[in-house]
Design a protein around this motif. Structure first.
Motif, PDB file in Angstrom:
ATOM      1  N   SER A  88      -4.846  15.401 -37.616  1.00 17.55           N
ATOM      2  CA  SER A  88      -3.597  15.462 -36.863  1.00 17.55           C
ATOM      3  C   SER A  88      -3.688  16.316 -35.606  1.00 17.55           C
ATOM      4  O   SER A  88      -2.718  16.449 -34.885  1.00 17.55           O
ATOM      5  CB  SER A  88      -2.485  16.021 -37.756  1.00 17.55           C
ATOM      6  OG  SER A  88      -2.766  17.368 -38.062  1.00 17.55           O
ATOM      7  N   LYS A  89      -4.838  16.919 -35.367  1.00 18.62           N
ATOM      8  CA  LYS A  89      -5.043  17.771 -34.187  1.00 18.62           C
ATOM      9  C   LYS A  89      -4.113  18.982 -34.189  1.00 18.62           C
ATOM     10  O   LYS A  89      -3.767  19.512 -33.156  1.00 18.62           O
ATOM     11  CB  LYS A  89      -4.854  16.976 -32.884  1.00 18.62           C
ATOM     12  CG  LYS A  89      -5.742  15.767 -32.771  1.00 18.62           C
ATOM     13  CD  LYS A  89      -7.188  16.165 -32.668  1.00 18.62           C
ATOM     14  CE  LYS A  89      -8.041  14.921 -32.461  1.00 18.62           C
ATOM     15  NZ  LYS A  89      -9.413  15.125 -32.838  1.00 18.62           N
ATOM     16  N   LYS A  90      -3.688  19.457 -35.360  1.00 15.11           N
ATOM     17  CA  LYS A  90      -2.785  20.603 -35.438  1.00 15.11           C
ATOM     18  C   LYS A  90      -3.330  21.885 -34.816  1.00 15.11           C
ATOM     19  O   LYS A  90      -2.558  22.649 -34.255  1.00 15.11           O
ATOM     20  CB  LYS A  90      -2.357  20.854 -36.886  1.00 15.11           C
ATOM     21  CG  LYS A  90      -1.358  19.839 -37.373  1.00 15.11           C
ATOM     22  CD  LYS A  90      -0.916  20.147 -38.779  1.00 15.11           C
ATOM     23  CE  LYS A  90       0.053  19.075 -39.245  1.00 15.11           C
ATOM     24  NZ  LYS A  90       0.478  19.276 -40.621  1.00 15.11           N
ATOM     25  N   PRO A  91      -4.634  22.164 -34.902  1.00 17.03           N
ATOM     26  CA  PRO A  91      -5.086  23.407 -34.276  1.00 17.03           C
ATOM     27  C   PRO A  91      -4.769  23.497 -32.785  1.00 17.03           C
ATOM     28  O   PRO A  91      -4.599  24.576 -32.261  1.00 17.03           O
ATOM     29  CB  PRO A  91      -6.598  23.398 -34.513  1.00 17.03           C
ATOM     30  CG  PRO A  91      -6.771  22.579 -35.730  1.00 17.03           C
ATOM     31  CD  PRO A  91      -5.701  21.510 -35.629  1.00 17.03           C
ATOM     32  N   GLU A  92      -4.673  22.356 -32.110  1.00 13.74           N
ATOM     33  CA  GLU A  92      -4.393  22.378 -30.673  1.00 13.74           C
ATOM     34  C   GLU A  92      -2.895  22.510 -30.381  1.00 13.74           C
ATOM     35  O   GLU A  92      -2.517  22.897 -29.290  1.00 13.74           O
ATOM     36  CB  GLU A  92      -4.922  21.103 -30.005  1.00 13.74           C
ATOM     37  CG  GLU A  92      -6.431  21.066 -29.845  1.00 13.74           C
ATOM     38  CD  GLU A  92      -7.177  20.652 -31.111  1.00 13.74           C
ATOM     39  OE1 GLU A  92      -6.533  20.167 -32.066  1.00 13.74           O
ATOM     40  OE2 GLU A  92      -8.402  20.832 -31.150  1.00 13.74           O
ATOM     41  N   THR A  93      -2.040  22.159 -31.336  1.00 17.04           N
ATOM     42  CA  THR A  93      -0.611  22.115 -31.039  1.00 17.04           C
ATOM     43  C   THR A  93       0.235  23.103 -31.817  1.00 17.04           C
ATOM     44  O   THR A  93       1.367  23.357 -31.444  1.00 17.04           O
ATOM     45  CB  THR A  93      -0.052  20.703 -31.314  1.00 17.04           C
ATOM     46  OG1 THR A  93      -0.237  20.394 -32.693  1.00 17.04           O
ATOM     47  CG2 THR A  93      -0.738  19.666 -30.447  1.00 17.04           C
ATOM     48  N   GLN A  94      -0.281  23.666 -32.886  1.00 19.63           N
ATOM     49  CA  GLN A  94       0.526  24.571 -33.696  1.00 19.63           C
ATOM     50  C   GLN A  94       0.002  25.992 -33.628  1.00 19.63           C
ATOM     51  O   GLN A  94      -1.183  26.221 -33.405  1.00 19.63           O
ATOM     52  CB  GLN A  94       0.530  24.133 -35.165  1.00 19.63           C
ATOM     53  CG  GLN A  94       1.357  22.904 -35.427  1.00 19.63           C
ATOM     54  CD  GLN A  94       1.453  22.638 -36.920  1.00 19.63           C
ATOM     55  OE1 GLN A  94       0.457  22.674 -37.616  1.00 19.63           O
ATOM     56  NE2 GLN A  94       2.650  22.368 -37.385  1.00 19.63           N
TER      57      GLN A  94
END
Length: 170
Positions: A88-94
């Motif tokens: 989900s690419k969460k490290p870049e957005t959260q």
């Protein structure tokens, strides 16, 4: 006949390798003087008791700081969550606390807001056990998560010695 009692724990003295004098400290000192460094890395070779020390520290933190949110994570138990984060690419957005609260702790609504408030006040202690045990599959993801740790709260993490410098660079 004496039987083994699993509640017995022998505390140990630890070296702080960032300190020139090689000061010896107890586990209680580390938890009590919790504001000396926000990120603490416990490292050593296999079988030296890193996980046991971290578990002991988290239990001691719960006793000595009842006003803190204390969470212990055995990282190898979260492979599915790291897989979800990577897709989900969460490290870049959260933010760090969003990843911990929503993905790892599975908190929602009031609990998530409470965790965030505690985190922002510096009243959270996170204990991550086994960074080396998620390598190499999720090391990059975990590194991105750790790079987002910006808080007066505390983060503790264990790893084998060959990865300590990589963790320090986060």
């Amino acid at each position: 006949i004496k039987t083994f009692n699993e509640s017995i724990y022998i505390p140990r003295l630890l070296d702080e390798d960032d300190v020139e004098s090689q000061t010896k400290v107890t586990e209680a000192d580390l938890v009590t003087n919790h504001k000396t460094n926000n990120v603490k890395i416990i490292h050593g070779v296999a079988g030296t008791g890193k996980s046991h020390v971290l578990s002991s520290l988290s239990k001691l933190a719960k006793k000595t700081h009842p006003d803190f949110w204390v969470s212990f994570f055995d990282l190898k138990q979260f492979a599915n969550d790291f897989e979800e984060i990577s897709k989900s690419k969460k490290p870049e957005t959260q933010t760090f606390n969003e990843i911990v609260s929503k993905t790892l702790l599975k908190l929602y609504n009031f609990e998530a807001r409470f965790f965030e408030e505690m985190f922002n006040r510096g009243k959270v202690m996170i204990f991550f056990d086994g960074f080396d045990e998620i390598s190499p599959n999720y090391k990059e993801i975990m590194t991105k998560v750790l790079q987002r740790f910006e808080s007066s709260s505390e983060l503790w993490i264990t790893t084998r010695s060959h990865l300590k410098d990589e963790l320090r660079s986060c």
